[in-house]
Design a protein around this motif. Structure first.
Motif, PDB file in Angstrom:
ATOM      1  N   MET A 139       0.851  -1.299  -0.096  1.00  0.00           N
ATOM      2  CA  MET A 139      -0.124   0.016   0.048  1.00  0.00           C
ATOM      3  C   MET A 139       0.831   1.118   0.017  1.00  0.00           C
ATOM      4  O   MET A 139       1.557   1.418   0.855  1.00  0.00           O
ATOM      5  N   LEU A 140       0.701   1.977  -0.995  1.00  0.00           N
ATOM      6  CA  LEU A 140       1.461   3.175  -1.042  1.00  0.00           C
ATOM      7  C   LEU A 140       0.632   4.541  -1.191  1.00  0.00           C
ATOM      8  O   LEU A 140      -0.211   4.512  -1.695  1.00  0.00           O
ATOM      9  N   ARG A 141       1.106   5.296  -0.038  1.00  0.00           N
ATOM     10  CA  ARG A 141       0.133   6.524   0.275  1.00  0.00           C
ATOM     11  C   ARG A 141       1.004   7.780  -0.023  1.00  0.00           C
ATOM     12  O   ARG A 141       2.049   7.870   0.707  1.00  0.00           O
ATOM     13  N   VAL A 142       0.530   8.742  -0.679  1.00  0.00           N
ATOM     14  CA  VAL A 142       1.361   9.748  -0.834  1.00  0.00           C
ATOM     15  C   VAL A 142       0.523  10.950   0.118  1.00  0.00           C
ATOM     16  O   VAL A 142      -0.806  11.259   0.016  1.00  0.00           O
ATOM     17  N   MET A 143       1.178  11.496   0.865  1.00  0.00           N
ATOM     18  CA  MET A 143       0.556  12.590   2.049  1.00  0.00           C
ATOM     19  C   MET A 143       0.499  13.931   1.364  1.00  0.00           C
ATOM     20  O   MET A 143       1.163  14.403   0.161  1.00  0.00           O
ATOM     21  N   SER A 144      -0.429  14.731   1.831  1.00  0.00           N
ATOM     22  CA  SER A 144      -0.775  16.101   1.317  1.00  0.00           C
ATOM     23  C   SER A 144      -0.021  17.098   2.220  1.00  0.00           C
ATOM     24  O   SER A 144       0.375  16.968   3.155  1.00  0.00           O
ATOM     25  N   ARG A 145       0.454  18.331   1.489  1.00  0.00           N
ATOM     26  CA  ARG A 145       1.096  19.178   1.853  1.00  0.00           C
ATOM     27  C   ARG A 145       0.320  19.908   3.043  1.00  0.00           C
ATOM     28  O   ARG A 145       0.772  20.602   3.841  1.00  0.00           O
ATOM     29  N   ASP A 146      -1.026  20.131   2.859  1.00  0.00           N
ATOM     30  CA  ASP A 146      -1.783  20.708   3.768  1.00  0.00           C
ATOM     31  C   ASP A 146      -1.779  20.045   5.058  1.00  0.00           C
ATOM     32  O   ASP A 146      -2.477  20.527   6.231  1.00  0.00           O
ATOM     33  N   ASP A 147      -1.611  18.627   5.225  1.00  0.00           N
ATOM     34  CA  ASP A 147      -1.367  18.016   6.507  1.00  0.00           C
ATOM     35  C   ASP A 147      -0.373  18.085   7.218  1.00  0.00           C
ATOM     36  O   ASP A 147      -0.123  17.797   8.521  1.00  0.00           O
ATOM     37  N   ASN A 148       0.659  18.944   6.611  1.00  0.00           N
ATOM     38  CA  ASN A 148       2.040  18.851   7.263  1.00  0.00           C
ATOM     39  C   ASN A 148       2.466  20.362   7.527  1.00  0.00           C
ATOM     40  O   ASN A 148       3.730  20.773   7.412  1.00  0.00           O
ATOM     41  N   GLY A 149       1.523  21.135   7.836  1.00  0.00           N
ATOM     42  CA  GLY A 149       1.701  22.546   7.978  1.00  0.00           C
ATOM     43  C   GLY A 149       2.610  22.884   9.371  1.00  0.00           C
ATOM     44  O   GLY A 149       2.421  22.154  10.072  1.00  0.00           O
ATOM     45  N   VAL A 150       2.997  24.202   9.458  1.00  0.00           N
ATOM     46  CA  VAL A 150       3.693  24.662  10.642  1.00  0.00           C
ATOM     47  C   VAL A 150       3.016  26.029  10.842  1.00  0.00           C
ATOM     48  O   VAL A 150       2.577  26.810  10.290  1.00  0.00           O
ATOM     49  N   PHE A 151       2.611  26.182  12.264  1.00  0.00           N
ATOM     50  CA  PHE A 151       1.948  27.301  12.908  1.00  0.00           C
ATOM     51  C   PHE A 151       2.858  28.491  13.158  1.00  0.00           C
ATOM     52  O   PHE A 151       3.650  28.180  13.722  1.00  0.00           O
ATOM     53  N   VAL A 152       2.695  29.754  12.631  1.00  0.00           N
ATOM     54  CA  VAL A 152       3.308  30.690  12.626  1.00  0.00           C
ATOM     55  C   VAL A 152       2.451  31.805  13.448  1.00  0.00           C
ATOM     56  O   VAL A 152       1.394  32.374  13.136  1.00  0.00           O
ATOM     57  N   MET A 153       2.940  32.242  14.668  1.00  0.00           N
ATOM     58  CA  MET A 153       2.052  32.987  15.511  1.00  0.00           C
ATOM     59  C   MET A 153       2.962  34.038  16.425  1.00  0.00           C
ATOM     60  O   MET A 153       4.216  34.058  16.245  1.00  0.00           O
ATOM     61  N   GLY A 154       2.345  35.071  16.947  1.00  0.00           N
ATOM     62  CA  GLY A 154       2.945  36.055  17.690  1.00  0.00           C
ATOM     63  C   GLY A 154       3.207  37.213  17.032  1.00  0.00           C
ATOM     64  O   GLY A 154       2.128  37.611  16.225  1.00  0.00           O
ATOM     65  N   GLU A 155       4.390  37.825  17.031  1.00  0.00           N
ATOM     66  CA  GLU A 155       4.526  39.375  16.520  1.00  0.00           C
ATOM     67  C   GLU A 155       4.762  39.195  14.921  1.00  0.00           C
ATOM     68  O   GLU A 155       5.882  39.442  14.774  1.00  0.00           O
TER      69      GLU A 155
END
Length: 348
Positions: free
Chosen positions: A225-241
């Motif tokens: 079984m070969l599964r290609v992940m989505s970039r939308d599931d591997n985001g980084v949260f940027v917050m603060g100033e």
């Protein structure tokens, strides 16, 4: 760079004082970046090498449909049935001799012939030997009309997900993705998951190409079984100033550096950010989270930010400067002060 520091965190046990739990803060420097790159490269190369194999010739299996021709014996063609109808749908049966669940193919005059596990040329030689007991020097041609014995399942961010039959062309990692129509624009080529026999193997296609590892060396097997992940599931949260707090998405190669994430968030807010206090929190849901700090007050530090690679679900936090913190505290206190003054005036 400042000396290593620690960050106090409240304990999950309400009876333990908060200052007893400390999370070390690692400064982002060239030594740290080099160490992280070497560790990631070693892990990725080892996982890929476990799947390396040499492509072999196709071997027949249960479910395969064979086309068998014995030349100068047209009476044997009747065993195939009527073949005038043209197949117009994938679900239509393919004319031929099917290898049964026991691995045998039934042919006139010789009965059941075991062919499962044999190469096509070996099965042809075996059938010829059996027919030699009935006919004089029979000329036999055997080919696979439909490959049905083994399949690979491709899922995720590809154009046509689904089952892909393994045929006489070796099913490598590249071949499986190409048969599925290639990657979608949202695919993360650095996070491909191969599931085989209950075990999962993460594959980083972008890193393999960068390090000169041929993805064609990864040979898939029936049932994989070969599964290609989505970039939308591997985001980084940027917050603060920052000017636009957001979820930064990696590129198609899966790479996302600290400078990329800050750029997607509109960079630091020059009026309120403390450039010397840029933090990366990693593994916030783990028992041992990690915190990294970058002093971005110098333009040279952006070289480090451009080499520090982020991981999915990291949190990038930019702290505020002292004036901003004082202003926010004052804004919290002013309503209480105004209420107190108003009450005093009314009382008088």
């Amino acid at each position: 760079m400042s000396a290593p520091a620690t960050l106090p965190v409240s304990s999950a046990d309400s009876r333990a004082p908060a200052d007893q739990i400390q999370i070390p803060i690692s400064d982002i420097n060239l030594s740290l970046i080099k160490q992280m790159h070497e560790s990631a490269a070693d892990d990725g190369a080892q996982e890929a090498k476990e799947l390396f194999d040499k492509p072999g010739a196709y071997r027949l299996g249960a479910g395969d449909v064979l086309q068998i021709t014995v030349w100068d014996h047209p009476e044997l063609a009747a065993a195939l049935g009527t073949q005038t109808q043209t197949n117009t749908r994938p679900s239509d049966p393919v004319p031929g001799f099917i290898v049964d669940s026991e691995g045998d193919v039934q042919f006139p005059y010789v009965g059941n012939v075991p062919v499962a596990g044999l190469r096509v040329e070996d099965a042809q030689a075996k059938l010829t030997q059996r027919l030699s007991q009935v006919f004089v020097k029979p000329q036999v041609t055997l080919r696979v009309a439909s490959f049905r014995a083994r399949q690979v399942y491709v899922d995720g961010e590809v154009h046509t997900p689904g089952a892909q039959p393994i045929n006489d062309i070796p099913m490598t990692l590249y071949e499986a993705i190409n048969r599925a129509g290639g990657f979608n624009p949202t695919a993360d080529q650095s996070r491909i998951l191969l599931v085989r026999d209950g075990a999962s193997y993460p594959l980083n296609l972008s890193q393999m190409l960068e390090r000169g590892i041929n993805p064609a060396n990864v040979v898939l097997k029936g049932g994989d079984m070969l599964r290609v992940m989505s970039r939308d599931d591997n985001g980084v949260f940027v917050m603060g100033e920052v000017n636009r707090p957001a979820t930064a998405l990696p590129m198609k190669s899966g790479r996302l550096t600290l400078s990329d994430a800050l750029s997607q968030a509109g960079s630091l807010n020059t009026s309120s950010a403390d450039a010397a206090q840029v933090y990366v929190i990693r593994g916030s849901f783990d028992k041992t989270p990690k915190v990294f700090r970058l002093d971005a007050s110098s333009p040279i530090s952006m070289i480090l930010a451009n080499q520090f690679e982020l991981q999915p679900k990291d949190v990038v936090y930019v702290d505020g400067n002292g004036l901003v913190r004082f202003s926010r505290v004052l804004n919290l206190l002013l309503p209480a002060i105004n209420a107190g003054l108003t009450a005093a005036i009314v009382t008088k």
